[in-house]
Design a protein around this motif. Structure first.
Motif, PDB file in Angstrom:
ATOM      1  N   TYR A 160       0.848  -1.186   0.000  1.00 32.89           N
ATOM      2  CA  TYR A 160       0.000   0.000   0.000  1.00 32.89           C
ATOM      3  C   TYR A 160       0.881   1.233   0.000  1.00 32.89           C
ATOM      4  CZ  TYR A 160      -2.634   3.793   2.201  1.00 32.89           C
ATOM      5  OH  TYR A 160      -3.192   5.002   2.507  1.00 32.89           O
ATOM      6  N   GLU A 161       0.491   2.232  -0.789  1.00 32.14           N
ATOM      7  CA  GLU A 161       1.178   3.522  -0.762  1.00 32.14           C
ATOM      8  C   GLU A 161       0.133   4.614  -0.622  1.00 32.14           C
ATOM      9  OE1 GLU A 161       3.924   6.459  -3.528  1.00 32.14           O
ATOM     10  OE2 GLU A 161       3.750   4.342  -4.062  1.00 32.14           O
ATOM     11  N   CYS A 162       0.343   5.481   0.359  1.00 27.07           N
ATOM     12  CA  CYS A 162      -0.557   6.603   0.610  1.00 27.07           C
ATOM     13  C   CYS A 162      -0.137   7.764  -0.282  1.00 27.07           C
ATOM     14  CB  CYS A 162      -0.486   7.008   2.081  1.00 27.07           C
ATOM     15  SG  CYS A 162      -1.497   8.445   2.476  1.00 27.07           S
ATOM     16  N   GLY A 163      -1.030   8.201  -1.148  1.00 28.94           N
ATOM     17  CA  GLY A 163      -0.732   9.310  -2.038  1.00 28.94           C
ATOM     18  C   GLY A 163      -0.433  10.619  -1.322  1.00 28.94           C
ATOM     19  N   PRO A 164      -1.279  11.029  -0.368  1.00 28.70           N
ATOM     20  CA  PRO A 164      -1.060  12.317   0.281  1.00 28.70           C
ATOM     21  C   PRO A 164       0.260  12.441   1.047  1.00 28.70           C
ATOM     22  CG  PRO A 164      -3.311  11.616   0.633  1.00 28.70           C
ATOM     23  CD  PRO A 164      -2.583  10.462  -0.010  1.00 28.70           C
TER      24      PRO A 164
ATOM     25  N   PHE B 155      -2.746   0.387  -4.148  1.00 27.80           N
ATOM     26  CA  PHE B 155      -2.793  -0.918  -3.491  1.00 27.80           C
ATOM     27  C   PHE B 155      -2.506  -1.920  -4.592  1.00 27.80           C
ATOM     28  CE2 PHE B 155      -4.993  -4.468  -1.252  1.00 27.80           C
ATOM     29  CZ  PHE B 155      -4.299  -4.387  -0.063  1.00 27.80           C
ATOM     30  N   GLU B 156      -1.285  -2.445  -4.626  1.00 30.76           N
ATOM     31  CA  GLU B 156      -0.863  -3.251  -5.769  1.00 30.76           C
ATOM     32  C   GLU B 156      -0.257  -4.576  -5.347  1.00 30.76           C
ATOM     33  OE1 GLU B 156       2.307  -1.361  -7.947  1.00 30.76           O
ATOM     34  OE2 GLU B 156       3.372  -0.845  -6.128  1.00 30.76           O
ATOM     35  N   SER B 157      -0.305  -5.514  -6.275  1.00 28.79           N
ATOM     36  CA  SER B 157       0.316  -6.813  -6.035  1.00 28.79           C
ATOM     37  C   SER B 157       1.591  -6.917  -6.860  1.00 28.79           C
ATOM     38  CB  SER B 157      -0.633  -7.953  -6.409  1.00 28.79           C
ATOM     39  OG  SER B 157      -0.642  -8.152  -7.796  1.00 28.79           O
ATOM     40  N   ASN B 158       2.424  -7.855  -6.487  1.00 32.00           N
ATOM     41  CA  ASN B 158       3.653  -8.093  -7.244  1.00 32.00           C
ATOM     42  C   ASN B 158       3.472  -9.232  -8.242  1.00 32.00           C
ATOM     43  OD1 ASN B 158       3.614 -10.277  -5.522  1.00 32.00           O
ATOM     44  ND2 ASN B 158       5.702 -10.012  -4.788  1.00 32.00           N
ATOM     45  N   ALA B 159       2.230  -9.581  -8.513  1.00 28.86           N
ATOM     46  CA  ALA B 159       1.951 -10.639  -9.487  1.00 28.86           C
ATOM     47  C   ALA B 159       2.404 -10.180 -10.863  1.00 28.86           C
ATOM     48  CB  ALA B 159       0.463 -10.956  -9.510  1.00 28.86           C
ATOM     49  N   LYS B 160       3.038 -11.067 -11.574  1.00 27.31           N
ATOM     50  CA  LYS B 160       3.520 -10.755 -12.911  1.00 27.31           C
ATOM     51  C   LYS B 160       2.348 -10.776 -13.885  1.00 27.31           C
ATOM     52  CE  LYS B 160       7.322 -12.117 -15.906  1.00 27.31           C
ATOM     53  NZ  LYS B 160       8.386 -13.091 -16.080  1.00 27.31           N
TER      54      LYS B 160
ATOM     55  N   HIS C  91      -3.310   2.982   8.913  1.00 27.20           N
ATOM     56  CA  HIS C  91      -2.722   4.262   8.509  1.00 27.20           C
ATOM     57  C   HIS C  91      -3.811   5.307   8.291  1.00 27.20           C
ATOM     58  CE1 HIS C  91      -0.016   7.135   6.650  1.00 27.20           C
ATOM     59  NE2 HIS C  91      -0.900   7.247   5.663  1.00 27.20           N
ATOM     60  N   ARG C  92      -4.844   4.938   7.554  1.00 24.91           N
ATOM     61  CA  ARG C  92      -5.946   5.879   7.304  1.00 24.91           C
ATOM     62  C   ARG C  92      -6.559   6.377   8.615  1.00 24.91           C
ATOM     63  NH1 ARG C  92      -9.683   2.634   3.083  1.00 24.91           N
ATOM     64  NH2 ARG C  92      -8.488   2.908   1.170  1.00 24.91           N
ATOM     65  N   ASN C  93      -6.806   5.447   9.530  1.00 16.61           N
ATOM     66  CA  ASN C  93      -7.491   5.789  10.776  1.00 16.61           C
ATOM     67  C   ASN C  93      -6.642   6.602  11.743  1.00 16.61           C
ATOM     68  OD1 ASN C  93      -9.760   4.439   9.868  1.00 16.61           O
ATOM     69  ND2 ASN C  93      -9.205   2.526  10.872  1.00 16.61           N
ATOM     70  N   THR C  94      -5.325   6.413  11.707  1.00 12.68           N
ATOM     71  CA  THR C  94      -4.476   7.127  12.660  1.00 12.68           C
ATOM     72  C   THR C  94      -3.875   8.409  12.090  1.00 12.68           C
ATOM     73  OG1 THR C  94      -2.561   5.764  12.087  1.00 12.68           O
ATOM     74  CG2 THR C  94      -3.861   5.055  13.973  1.00 12.68           C
ATOM     75  N   VAL C  95      -3.487   8.398  10.822  1.00 12.83           N
ATOM     76  CA  VAL C  95      -2.811   9.558  10.233  1.00 12.83           C
ATOM     77  C   VAL C  95      -3.794  10.489   9.518  1.00 12.83           C
ATOM     78  CG1 VAL C  95      -0.988  10.292   8.638  1.00 12.83           C
ATOM     79  CG2 VAL C  95      -0.681   8.232  10.006  1.00 12.83           C
ATOM     80  N   HIS C  96      -4.811   9.931   8.884  1.00 11.03           N
ATOM     81  CA  HIS C  96      -5.766  10.722   8.102  1.00 11.03           C
ATOM     82  C   HIS C  96      -7.214  10.436   8.521  1.00 11.03           C
ATOM     83  CE1 HIS C  96      -2.347  11.521   5.473  1.00 11.03           C
ATOM     84  NE2 HIS C  96      -2.218  10.221   5.218  1.00 11.03           N
ATOM     85  N   PRO C  97      -7.541  10.523   9.821  1.00  8.86           N
ATOM     86  CA  PRO C  97      -8.912  10.194  10.231  1.00  8.86           C
ATOM     87  C   PRO C  97      -9.931  11.144   9.598  1.00  8.86           C
ATOM     88  CG  PRO C  97      -7.727  11.248  12.038  1.00  8.86           C
ATOM     89  CD  PRO C  97      -6.733  11.009  10.931  1.00  8.86           C
ATOM     90  N   GLY C  98     -11.002  10.563   9.083  1.00  6.80           N
ATOM     91  CA  GLY C  98     -12.075  11.343   8.486  1.00  6.80           C
ATOM     92  C   GLY C  98     -11.810  11.823   7.071  1.00  6.80           C
ATOM     93  N   MET C  99     -10.617  11.591   6.547  1.00  2.03           N
ATOM     94  CA  MET C  99     -10.276  12.035   5.206  1.00  2.03           C
ATOM     95  C   MET C  99     -10.725  10.993   4.183  1.00  2.03           C
ATOM     96  SD  MET C  99      -6.494  13.133   3.934  1.00  2.03           S
ATOM     97  CE  MET C  99      -5.946  12.339   2.443  1.00  2.03           C
ATOM     98  N   THR C 100     -11.266  11.442   3.074  1.00  2.00           N
ATOM     99  CA  THR C 100     -11.618  10.530   1.986  1.00  2.00           C
ATOM    100  C   THR C 100     -10.335  10.106   1.283  1.00  2.00           C
ATOM    101  OG1 THR C 100     -13.709  11.677   1.679  1.00  2.00           O
ATOM    102  CG2 THR C 100     -12.939  10.294  -0.148  1.00  2.00           C
ATOM    103  N   PRO C 101     -10.081   8.795   1.162  1.00  4.13           N
ATOM    104  CA  PRO C 101      -8.844   8.330   0.520  1.00  4.13           C
ATOM    105  C   PRO C 101      -8.751   8.794  -0.937  1.00  4.13           C
ATOM    106  CG  PRO C 101      -9.975   6.521   1.604  1.00  4.13           C
ATOM    107  CD  PRO C 101     -10.897   7.691   1.624  1.00  4.13           C
ATOM    108  N   THR C 102      -7.622   9.373  -1.288  1.00  5.42           N
ATOM    109  CA  THR C 102      -7.366   9.794  -2.661  1.00  5.42           C
ATOM    110  C   THR C 102      -5.945   9.412  -3.039  1.00  5.42           C
ATOM    111  OG1 THR C 102      -6.606  11.968  -1.953  1.00  5.42           O
ATOM    112  CG2 THR C 102      -8.918  11.789  -2.531  1.00  5.42           C
TER     113      THR C 102
END
Length: 69
Positions: free
Chosen positions: A5-9, A44-49, A29-40
Motif C-alpha cells: 500500500y502507498e498513501c498518495g497524500p 494498493f498493488e500486487s507483485n503478481a507478474k 494508517h488511514r485511521n491514525t494519520v488521516h482520520p475522516g479524510m476521503t482516501p485519494t
C-alpha cells in the motif's frame, strides 16, 4: 503473491505483505494519520507478474499460439 500500500497524500509505503496484512496496515494508517479524510491517490498493488507481459505464460494459457477449433 504479495501486496503493498502507498498513501498518495503523504507517501507512506508498506513493504510487500500478504493481502490481508497490507489491507490492515492501510486501514490502520488511514485511521491514525488521516482520520475522516476521503482516501485519494492511494496505490494498493500486487507483485503478481502480468501474463500479458510474459509471452511464455501467454502461450501456456492458450491466449496465443494455440489452435483454433
Amino acid at each position: 503473491m504479495a501486496w503493498r500500500y502507498e498513501c498518495g497524500p503523504c507517501g507512506v509505503t508498506t513493504g510487500w505483505l500478504p493481502k490481508d496484512q497490507a489491507s490492515a496496515k492501510r486501514d490502520e494508517h488511514r485511521n491514525t494519520v488521516h482520520p475522516g479524510m476521503t482516501p485519494t491517490a492511494e496505490v494498493f498493488e500486487s507483485n503478481a507478474k502480468s501474463i500479458a507481459k510474459d509471452p511464455v505464460a501467454l502461450k501456456r494459457s492458450g491466449s496465443v499460439g494455440g489452435s483454433i477449433p
